[in-house]
Design a protein around this motif. Structure first.
Motif, PDB file in Angstrom:
ATOM      1  N   VAL A 103       0.840  -1.194   0.000  1.00 48.14           N
ATOM      2  CA  VAL A 103       0.000   0.000   0.000  1.00 48.14           C
ATOM      3  C   VAL A 103       0.881   1.253   0.000  1.00 48.14           C
ATOM      4  O   VAL A 103       1.984   1.247   0.538  1.00 48.14           O
ATOM      5  N   PRO A 104       0.395   2.360  -0.592  1.00 52.96           N
ATOM      6  CA  PRO A 104       1.191   3.594  -0.673  1.00 52.96           C
ATOM      7  C   PRO A 104       1.057   4.441   0.581  1.00 52.96           C
ATOM      8  O   PRO A 104       0.562   5.569   0.543  1.00 52.96           O
ATOM      9  N   SER A 105       1.493   3.893   1.700  1.00 48.62           N
ATOM     10  CA  SER A 105       1.371   4.594   2.979  1.00 48.62           C
ATOM     11  C   SER A 105       2.340   3.978   3.963  1.00 48.62           C
ATOM     12  O   SER A 105       2.690   2.793   3.853  1.00 48.62           O
ATOM     13  N   ALA A 106       2.775   4.763   4.931  1.00 48.84           N
ATOM     14  CA  ALA A 106       3.461   4.179   6.077  1.00 48.84           C
ATOM     15  C   ALA A 106       2.477   3.258   6.787  1.00 48.84           C
ATOM     16  O   ALA A 106       1.313   3.607   6.987  1.00 48.84           O
ATOM     17  N   VAL A 107       2.942   2.068   7.141  1.00 46.99           N
ATOM     18  CA  VAL A 107       2.092   1.082   7.807  1.00 46.99           C
ATOM     19  C   VAL A 107       2.618   0.876   9.223  1.00 46.99           C
ATOM     20  O   VAL A 107       3.745   0.414   9.423  1.00 46.99           O
ATOM     21  N   ALA A 108       1.806   1.246  10.197  1.00 48.62           N
ATOM     22  CA  ALA A 108       2.236   1.177  11.597  1.00 48.62           C
ATOM     23  C   ALA A 108       2.215  -0.257  12.099  1.00 48.62           C
ATOM     24  O   ALA A 108       1.338  -1.044  11.738  1.00 48.62           O
ATOM     25  N   GLU A 109       3.203  -0.577  12.908  1.00 49.54           N
ATOM     26  CA  GLU A 109       3.254  -1.889  13.558  1.00 49.54           C
ATOM     27  C   GLU A 109       2.977  -1.714  15.047  1.00 49.54           C
ATOM     28  O   GLU A 109       3.332  -0.690  15.629  1.00 49.54           O
ATOM     29  N   PRO A 110       2.320  -2.692  15.673  1.00 49.60           N
ATOM     30  CA  PRO A 110       1.986  -4.008  15.130  1.00 49.60           C
ATOM     31  C   PRO A 110       0.612  -4.101  14.501  1.00 49.60           C
ATOM     32  O   PRO A 110       0.240  -5.158  13.993  1.00 49.60           O
ATOM     33  N   GLY A 135      -0.902  -2.588  11.797  1.00 49.87           N
ATOM     34  CA  GLY A 135      -1.092  -2.580  10.356  1.00 49.87           C
ATOM     35  C   GLY A 135      -2.016  -1.486   9.863  1.00 49.87           C
ATOM     36  O   GLY A 135      -2.704  -1.643   8.850  1.00 49.87           O
ATOM     37  N   GLU A 136      -2.012  -0.331  10.540  1.00 48.95           N
ATOM     38  CA  GLU A 136      -2.827   0.803  10.082  1.00 48.95           C
ATOM     39  C   GLU A 136      -2.061   1.620   9.035  1.00 48.95           C
ATOM     40  O   GLU A 136      -0.875   1.858   9.185  1.00 48.95           O
ATOM     41  N   ALA A 137      -2.776   2.049   8.008  1.00 49.46           N
ATOM     42  CA  ALA A 137      -2.201   2.935   6.996  1.00 49.46           C
ATOM     43  C   ALA A 137      -2.282   4.363   7.523  1.00 49.46           C
ATOM     44  O   ALA A 137      -3.347   4.973   7.512  1.00 49.46           O
ATOM     45  N   LEU A 138      -1.152   4.890   7.988  1.00 48.14           N
ATOM     46  CA  LEU A 138      -1.166   6.163   8.701  1.00 48.14           C
ATOM     47  C   LEU A 138      -1.362   7.362   7.788  1.00 48.14           C
ATOM     48  O   LEU A 138      -1.963   8.356   8.180  1.00 48.14           O
ATOM     49  N   ASN A 139      -0.812   7.288   6.578  1.00 47.88           N
ATOM     50  CA  ASN A 139      -0.851   8.473   5.713  1.00 47.88           C
ATOM     51  C   ASN A 139      -1.092   8.118   4.252  1.00 47.88           C
ATOM     52  O   ASN A 139      -0.240   8.381   3.397  1.00 47.88           O
ATOM     53  N   PRO A 140      -2.260   7.550   3.926  1.00 46.95           N
ATOM     54  CA  PRO A 140      -2.555   7.271   2.510  1.00 46.95           C
ATOM     55  C   PRO A 140      -2.898   8.579   1.788  1.00 46.95           C
ATOM     56  O   PRO A 140      -4.025   8.799   1.340  1.00 46.95           O
ATOM     57  N   THR A 193       0.856  -7.161   5.248  1.00 44.71           N
ATOM     58  CA  THR A 193       0.645  -5.854   4.623  1.00 44.71           C
ATOM     59  C   THR A 193       1.819  -4.954   4.959  1.00 44.71           C
ATOM     60  O   THR A 193       2.293  -4.952   6.102  1.00 44.71           O
ATOM     61  N   ALA A 194       2.301  -4.175   3.985  1.00 43.74           N
ATOM     62  CA  ALA A 194       3.417  -3.268   4.246  1.00 43.74           C
ATOM     63  C   ALA A 194       3.439  -2.153   3.205  1.00 43.74           C
ATOM     64  O   ALA A 194       2.718  -2.186   2.201  1.00 43.74           O
ATOM     65  N   ASN A 195       4.299  -1.183   3.458  1.00 43.55           N
ATOM     66  CA  ASN A 195       4.487  -0.045   2.557  1.00 43.55           C
ATOM     67  C   ASN A 195       5.070  -0.486   1.219  1.00 43.55           C
ATOM     68  O   ASN A 195       5.945  -1.350   1.150  1.00 43.55           O
ATOM     69  N   VAL A 235      17.520  -1.713   3.277  1.00 43.51           N
ATOM     70  CA  VAL A 235      17.664  -3.141   3.551  1.00 43.51           C
ATOM     71  C   VAL A 235      19.067  -3.367   4.102  1.00 43.51           C
ATOM     72  O   VAL A 235      20.057  -3.058   3.433  1.00 43.51           O
ATOM     73  N   VAL A 236      19.145  -3.867   5.316  1.00 44.20           N
ATOM     74  CA  VAL A 236      20.428  -4.097   5.982  1.00 44.20           C
ATOM     75  C   VAL A 236      20.563  -5.580   6.282  1.00 44.20           C
ATOM     76  O   VAL A 236      19.712  -6.159   6.973  1.00 44.20           O
ATOM     77  N   GLY A 237      21.617  -6.191   5.743  1.00 43.19           N
ATOM     78  CA  GLY A 237      21.826  -7.613   5.986  1.00 43.19           C
ATOM     79  C   GLY A 237      20.673  -8.473   5.524  1.00 43.19           C
ATOM     80  O   GLY A 237      20.378  -9.499   6.131  1.00 43.19           O
ATOM     81  N   GLY A 238      19.998  -8.066   4.452  1.00 42.03           N
ATOM     82  CA  GLY A 238      18.895  -8.840   3.902  1.00 42.03           C
ATOM     83  C   GLY A 238      17.552  -8.571   4.547  1.00 42.03           C
ATOM     84  O   GLY A 238      16.546  -9.133   4.123  1.00 42.03           O
ATOM     85  N   ARG A 239      17.486  -7.698   5.560  1.00 41.20           N
ATOM     86  CA  ARG A 239      16.236  -7.406   6.253  1.00 41.20           C
ATOM     87  C   ARG A 239      15.883  -5.931   6.122  1.00 41.20           C
ATOM     88  O   ARG A 239      16.764  -5.071   6.183  1.00 41.20           O
ATOM     89  N   LEU A 240      14.605  -5.646   5.987  1.00 42.54           N
ATOM     90  CA  LEU A 240      14.156  -4.258   5.959  1.00 42.54           C
ATOM     91  C   LEU A 240      14.385  -3.602   7.310  1.00 42.54           C
ATOM     92  O   LEU A 240      14.106  -4.187   8.362  1.00 42.54           O
ATOM     93  N   HIS A 241      14.903  -2.374   7.280  1.00 44.96           N
ATOM     94  CA  HIS A 241      15.023  -1.590   8.501  1.00 44.96           C
ATOM     95  C   HIS A 241      13.735  -0.793   8.647  1.00 44.96           C
ATOM     96  O   HIS A 241      13.461   0.133   7.882  1.00 44.96           O
ATOM     97  N   LEU A 242      12.919  -1.158   9.639  1.00 38.57           N
ATOM     98  CA  LEU A 242      11.585  -0.577   9.785  1.00 38.57           C
ATOM     99  C   LEU A 242      11.470   0.407  10.931  1.00 38.57           C
ATOM    100  O   LEU A 242      10.482   1.140  11.016  1.00 38.57           O
ATOM    101  N   GLY A 243      12.445   0.439  11.833  1.00 37.97           N
ATOM    102  CA  GLY A 243      12.333   1.299  12.991  1.00 37.97           C
ATOM    103  C   GLY A 243      11.480   0.667  14.068  1.00 37.97           C
ATOM    104  O   GLY A 243      11.047  -0.480  13.964  1.00 37.97           O
ATOM    105  N   SER A 244      11.194   1.426  15.123  1.00 35.59           N
ATOM    106  CA  SER A 244      10.500   0.876  16.286  1.00 35.59           C
ATOM    107  C   SER A 244       9.030   0.594  16.036  1.00 35.59           C
ATOM    108  O   SER A 244       8.429  -0.241  16.705  1.00 35.59           O
ATOM    109  N   ALA A 245       8.417   1.281  15.072  1.00 35.07           N
ATOM    110  CA  ALA A 245       6.987   1.085  14.828  1.00 35.07           C
ATOM    111  C   ALA A 245       6.677   0.910  13.348  1.00 35.07           C
ATOM    112  O   ALA A 245       5.550   1.130  12.908  1.00 35.07           O
TER     113      ALA A 245
END
Length: 413
Positions: free
Chosen positions: A161-168, A170-175, A205-207, A243-253
């Motif tokens: 989806v074209p939005s930041a997706v909050a964890e955990p 899965g809300e689309a914060l800014n579509p 679901t993710a950005n 992508v760091v070491g094969g994993r997405l860097h997503l931050g704390s949320a």
């Protein structure tokens, strides 16, 4: 009977022992074949650090699960010497995942196999309504139709989806470029639609730009990069991912890398975030068209029209000036990211890919000039290479549980 095991029984027992020792290697082995890093059984043996017998048992088990195919005729790779090895390939009729993508100019469902190969796609809708539940329900219905037509097993479902997706949650914060409300519970709505169609598989679901970066790292221009920065225009605005070491860097949320809100023109256009001159509004397709004195043609997306201008009218003075202006702004933004993130590779998508192709030397010079270390700190800047990389990235999310533990997903207890 004398109680002694036959040769056949001994062989079967030894094979079971080898498989037990290699069971933990099933996921890593599948990941290596999936990403094209183990084209033969000998390479698989070397990459896993196991014996040939164990690698053979692992490959056979993955083949029995319908995930890969082991060529029964071993052959030496071209230009090599030594013992021939069996080729390993993705099984053509194996399981698939259902992937969906929503963007400002439409949405689409597809079936994607291992190896990032798109097996089938629905025609796609060009209008995204204001009700996310309806849009996602329609998307899933199209995907289920594709599954029924294919007769293939579904291993999971993923959505970009074209939005930041909050964890955990899965809300689309800014579509911002959709009419959906901020904070729409996209993951819950998508999961409900999947369950309503009887699919009892994992749902993700993710950005979209995060997923594009993941797909490019595994199958495209980002392969082998240790710290990969992806920046792309999408259909509207600008997104980024690391992508760091094969994993997405997503931050704390899950909200890291909102690169579209780096300021590149302090006196520039107002941005949706309330600031001025952000990368989001200074280097996206609408910004390019405005700088060139153009408007999107009726029925065409700004991205399609901007890309057409660069391809067909690059020599026009206004288009050339717009290309130079956006290239310089993009270079300033990338240099700021280089200073903060120190990536070893940058890949560009959407209109930024077209700018790189049209004005690569100018863009690379701007990045080198404005980064802290100048030319000595230059970073390779390349174009994204996958078609529909966000869609493929959504599939990567759905494949991840299988890549980590094929048996637990495909052979549940």
């Amino acid at each position: 009977m004398n109680g002694k095991a036959t040769d056949g029984e001994l062989g079967a027992k030894q094979s079971r022992h080898r498989l037990e020792r290699g069971r933990g290697a099933l996921g890593p082995a599948l990941a290596l074949v999936h990403t094209g890093q183990a084209p033969t059984r000998s390479v698989l043996t070397s990459r896993l650090g196991v014996t040939r017998a164990t690698a053979g048992a692992v490959a056979a088990e993955l083949e029995s699960l319908g995930l890969i195919r082991v060529d029964p005729r071993p052959a030496a790779a071209s230009g090599t010497q030594g013992r021939p090895s069996h080729r390993l390939e993705i099984a053509e009729e194996g399981p698939v995942v259902l992937a969906g993508q929503v963007h400002a100019d439409g949405y689409r469902a597809a079936l994607v196999g291992l190896g990032g190969r798109i097996v089938a796609t629905a025609p796609g809708c060009v209008t995204v309504g204001a009700d996310p539940s309806y849009v996602l329900g329609t998307l899933v219905a199209e995907g289920v139709r594709l599954l029924a037509e294919s007769g293939r097993r579904c291993a999971g479902v993923g959505l970009a989806v074209p939005s930041a997706v909050a964890e955990p949650g899965g809300e689309a914060l800014n579509p911002l470029h959709l009419e959906w409300p901020a904070g729409a519970p996209v993951r819950r709505l998508f999961t409900e639609a999947v369950r309503q169609h009887g699919l009892g598989v994992p749902v993700f679901t993710a950005n979209d730009i995060n997923l594009a970066a993941l797909a490019e790292h595994r199958h495209g221009a980002g392969r082998e990069a240790g710290n990969l920065l992806c920046v792309a225009t999408g259909h509207r605005g600008v997104g980024g991912a690391l992508v760091v070491g094969g994993r997405l860097h997503l931050g704390s949320a899950g909200l890291a890398l909102e690169v579209g809100h780096i300021t590149v023109e302090p006196q520039g256009r107002p941005c949706h975030c309330g600031r001025y001159g952000c990368l989001d509004v200074e280097t996206d397709p609408l910004a390019f068209l405005r700088a060139a004195g153009r408007e999107p043609a009726p029925g065409r997306s700004p991205l399609a029209e901007a890309t057409r201008l660069l391809a067909e009218e690059a020599g026009e003075p206004a288009v050339r000036a717009a290309t130079e202006a956006l290239t310089d702004r993009l270079g300033r933004g990338l240099a700021a990211l280089v200073n903060i993130l120190n990536p070893d590779r940058i890949i560009l998508g959407g209109l930024h890919r077209s700018l790189l192709e049209a004005a690569g030397p100018r863009l690379r010079a701007a990045v080198a000039r404005d980064s802290l270390w100048g030319l000595s700190g230059s970073v390779p800047v390349r174009a994204c290479s996958l078609a529909h990389n966000s869609l493929v990235g959504a599939a990567e999310l759905a494949w991840q549980p299988v890549l980590e533990d094929p048996l637990s997903v495909l052979v549940p207890a």
